[in-house]
Design an enzyme around this catalytic site. Structure first.
Site, short mmCIF file in Angstrom:
data_model
loop_
_atom_site.label_atom_id
_atom_site.label_comp_id
_atom_site.label_asym_id
_atom_site.label_seq_id
_atom_site.Cartn_x
_atom_site.Cartn_y
_atom_site.Cartn_z
N ASP A 10 6.37 -5.59 -0.48
CA ASP A 10 6.66 -4.65 -1.49
C ASP A 10 6.11 -3.46 -0.98
OD1 ASP A 10 7.60 -3.56 -3.87
OD2 ASP A 10 5.75 -3.94 -4.85
N ASP A 12 5.46 -0.30 -2.90
CA ASP A 12 4.55 0.36 -3.91
C ASP A 12 3.58 -0.68 -4.14
OD1 ASP A 12 5.62 3.03 -3.95
OD2 ASP A 12 7.20 2.14 -5.09
#
Length: 172
Positions: A10, A12
């Site tokens: 991922d 963020d």
């Protein structure tokens, strides 16, 4: 790392937090690239095209190819293309979403759209939300790029796609 064939990460909160790389992220990605291990950086933020995100990461010192970044806008476009190739959509979103839809051959319109597509944006208003609700009530299918109601923003938490989707989804 020897047994793992691919990595999904991922963006963020895993690669970066705001405008700062997470400690160790740069070194980890550099090791993957040096060893030729395929990886994909995912983000549920539909605002930007992968090239924009690539440049953002580059400014932070992390070099990755744009092809190694996959956004919720791209996932939404792939889904719509599988459902209805060459369709028509009314969109509320930024260039990441509109570019992904254009790239799969969708026409973005406010004339009898087959889909209402909502993505991450700071440029929405009562008129656009009202039109989206009316299109959904008239039979357009509604899809949002992600269900998150809050997300990180400069200065703190900001409303995200799911918060706006809550305004439109009751019309279904």
């Amino acid at each position: 790392m020897d047994e793992i064939k691919h990595y999904l990460m991922d963006m963020d909160g895993v690669i970066l937090r705001g405008t700062t790389l997470i400690p160790g992220a740069k070194e980890f990605v550099q090791r993957l690239r040096a060893q030729g291990i395929p990886f994909l950086i995912l983000t549920n933020n539909s605002r930007y095209i992968p090239r924009d995100l690539q440049v953002r990461l580059s400014y932070l010192g992390l070099e990755v190819p744009a092809e190694a970044i996959f956004t919720s806008a791209l996932a939404t476009a792939q889904f719509l293309h599988a459902q209805r190739p060459g369709g028509r959509a009314y969109t509320i979103g930024e260039s990441g979403l509109t570019t992904a839809l254009h790239d799969i051959g969708y026409v973005l319109t406010d004339q009898e759209p087959e889909y209402v597509v909502l993505g991450e944006t700071t440029a929405y208003g009562f008129d656009r939300i009202t039109r989206a609700i009316r299109f959904v009530m008239a039979g357009a299918r509604f899809i949002a790029t992600n269900p998150d109601v809050m997300g990180p923003g400069e200065g703190g938490i900001v409303p995200a796609t799911g918060a706006l989707a809550a305004l439109i989804s009751p019309a279904q």
